[in-house]
Scaffold this active site. Structure first.
Site, short mmCIF file in Angstrom:
data_model
loop_
_atom_site.label_atom_id
_atom_site.label_comp_id
_atom_site.label_asym_id
_atom_site.label_seq_id
_atom_site.Cartn_x
_atom_site.Cartn_y
_atom_site.Cartn_z
N THR A 177 0.84 -1.18 0.00
CA THR A 177 0.00 0.00 0.00
C THR A 177 0.88 1.24 0.00
O THR A 177 1.96 1.22 0.57
CB THR A 177 -0.83 -0.07 1.29
OG1 THR A 177 -1.77 -1.11 1.12
CG2 THR A 177 -1.54 1.20 1.62
N GLY A 207 -10.10 -3.03 3.37
CA GLY A 207 -9.18 -2.85 4.49
C GLY A 207 -9.31 -1.46 5.12
O GLY A 207 -10.32 -0.78 4.96
N ASP A 208 -8.26 -1.06 5.79
CA ASP A 208 -8.28 0.22 6.50
C ASP A 208 -8.02 1.42 5.58
O ASP A 208 -8.41 2.54 5.90
CB ASP A 208 -7.20 0.21 7.60
CG ASP A 208 -5.80 0.00 7.01
OD1 ASP A 208 -5.65 -0.88 6.15
OD2 ASP A 208 -4.88 0.73 7.41
N THR A 228 -0.20 1.53 6.98
CA THR A 228 -0.05 0.33 6.13
C THR A 228 0.16 -0.89 7.02
O THR A 228 0.80 -0.79 8.08
CB THR A 228 1.14 0.46 5.15
OG1 THR A 228 1.30 -0.81 4.48
CG2 THR A 228 2.44 0.81 5.85
N GLY A 229 -0.39 -2.00 6.62
CA GLY A 229 -0.25 -3.23 7.41
C GLY A 229 -1.53 -4.04 7.32
O GLY A 229 -2.34 -3.83 6.42
#
Ligand code: ASP
Length: 311
Positions: A177, A207-208, A228-229
């Site tokens: 990302t 996702g987030d 990111t993650g």
């Protein structure tokens, strides 16, 4: 005091261990990061806004096949590319986001258009595509997004129940990302994040990254953040907003707040990843709890770094 200006960018966090990449590859990543960082910095230097700087930097990363956003986006379980992006301005707290868009070259530009032209904050899937169509966005053919190594990553998971961060363990190809945060000459902050999500994702998984407060947040009272993650944990931890809250309500400094979220709160949940953050004084924090994170920053105060590992 002269208002400092600053930009930080990331290209994903993960199992990035020194020596696993060829020197050529490492150089290619660093050059791509430097280019995007410089693009954003030039905008700020020329008196441009933080919003323009983060958008320009993220677009540069979206156009680069090395990162999991735009052109380099990972494959879903259906073998397509569904992208998410969001952007936020710290002065007005205005924000725009899109999720599950396909064929869009620069999802971050569409997120900004959502903010400025739709009257809404978050458009998803088919609706977001209709909005893009109304604004005459040109759709890229599948071939534009085809990258052999992404395809190979997907083949390893295809037909299984697993989904993976593109930069997860046991891979030598770890990309991610992308995001950018900036503080401009007027002291306004902005944050932007863009992603292809996770390889082999299904069921319209989001996702987030496009979620304001989780993957992206900006507030002139505190900071601008891009994460990111493993997105599920960043959503549950409302990670980006939490950094801002720790500064606003607890009086923590930028680096204390960012470190607390990544190295304490997120770890307690079991989440891995990192973030980049900037405040109005031009301070930058780039913590991560993984082996590495593609990251770079440049400030008018003379700070400049392009890094991958924990050094
Ligand atoms: N946070 C992104 C997601 O969960 C993935 C990444 O950072 O690479 O979609």
């Amino acid at each position: 005091m002269i208002q400092p200006f600053a930009i930080a960018i990331h290209g994903g966090a993960g199992t990035l261990v020194r020596g696993m990449m060829t020197p050529d590859k490492e150089r290619a990543y660093k050059e791509a990061l430097k280019l995007a960082m410089q693009k954003g910095f030039d905008v700020l230097k020329g008196g441009g806004t933080a919003m323009d700087a983060v958008e320009q930097a993220v677009m540069e990363l979206e156009d680069c096949p090395l990162f999991n956003a735009g052109k380099g986006s990972v494959f879903t379980a259906e073998g397509i590319h569904e992208m998410d992006a969001s952007i936020m301005e710290g002065k007005t707290l205005k924000a725009g986001a899109v999720s599950l868009v396909t064929g869009i070259k620069n999802p971050i530009a569409l997120a900004r258009d959502v903010m400025e032209k739709s009257g809404h904050v978050f458009l998803a899937g088919e609706g977001a595509m209709k909005f893009a169509n109304r604004l005459n966005y040109r759709l890229e053919a599948d071939a534009y997004f085809f990258e052999q190594f992404r395809y190979d990553q997907w083949q390893e998971l295809k037909g299984t129940e697993s989904f993976e961060l593109d930069h997860s363990q046991k891979r030598d190809s770890k990309f991610g990302t992308v995001g950018a945060v900036a503080c401009d000459r007027s002291g306004t902050l902005a944050a932007a994040t863009s992603t292809g999500g996770m390889t082999n994702k299904r069921y319209g998984r989001v996702g987030d990254s496009p979620i304001i407060g989780s993957g992206t947040y900006a507030n002139n009272r505190t900071c601008a953040v891009s994460c990111t993650g493993s997105g599920e944990y960043f959503i549950r931890g409302v990670a980006a907003y939490d950094v801002s809250c720790l500064m606003e309500y607890k009086g923590l400094s930028l680096s204390e707040a960012a470190g607390e979220v990544i190295n304490a709160r997120l770890l307690e949940l079991g989440g891995d990843g990192g973030l980049i953050a900037v405040d109005m004084q031009g301070n930058i924090a780039m913590p991560f709890n993984t082996e590495g994170m593609y990251r770079a920053c440049k400030t008018s105060l003379g700070q400049e770094t392009v890094l991958i590992y924990s050094d």
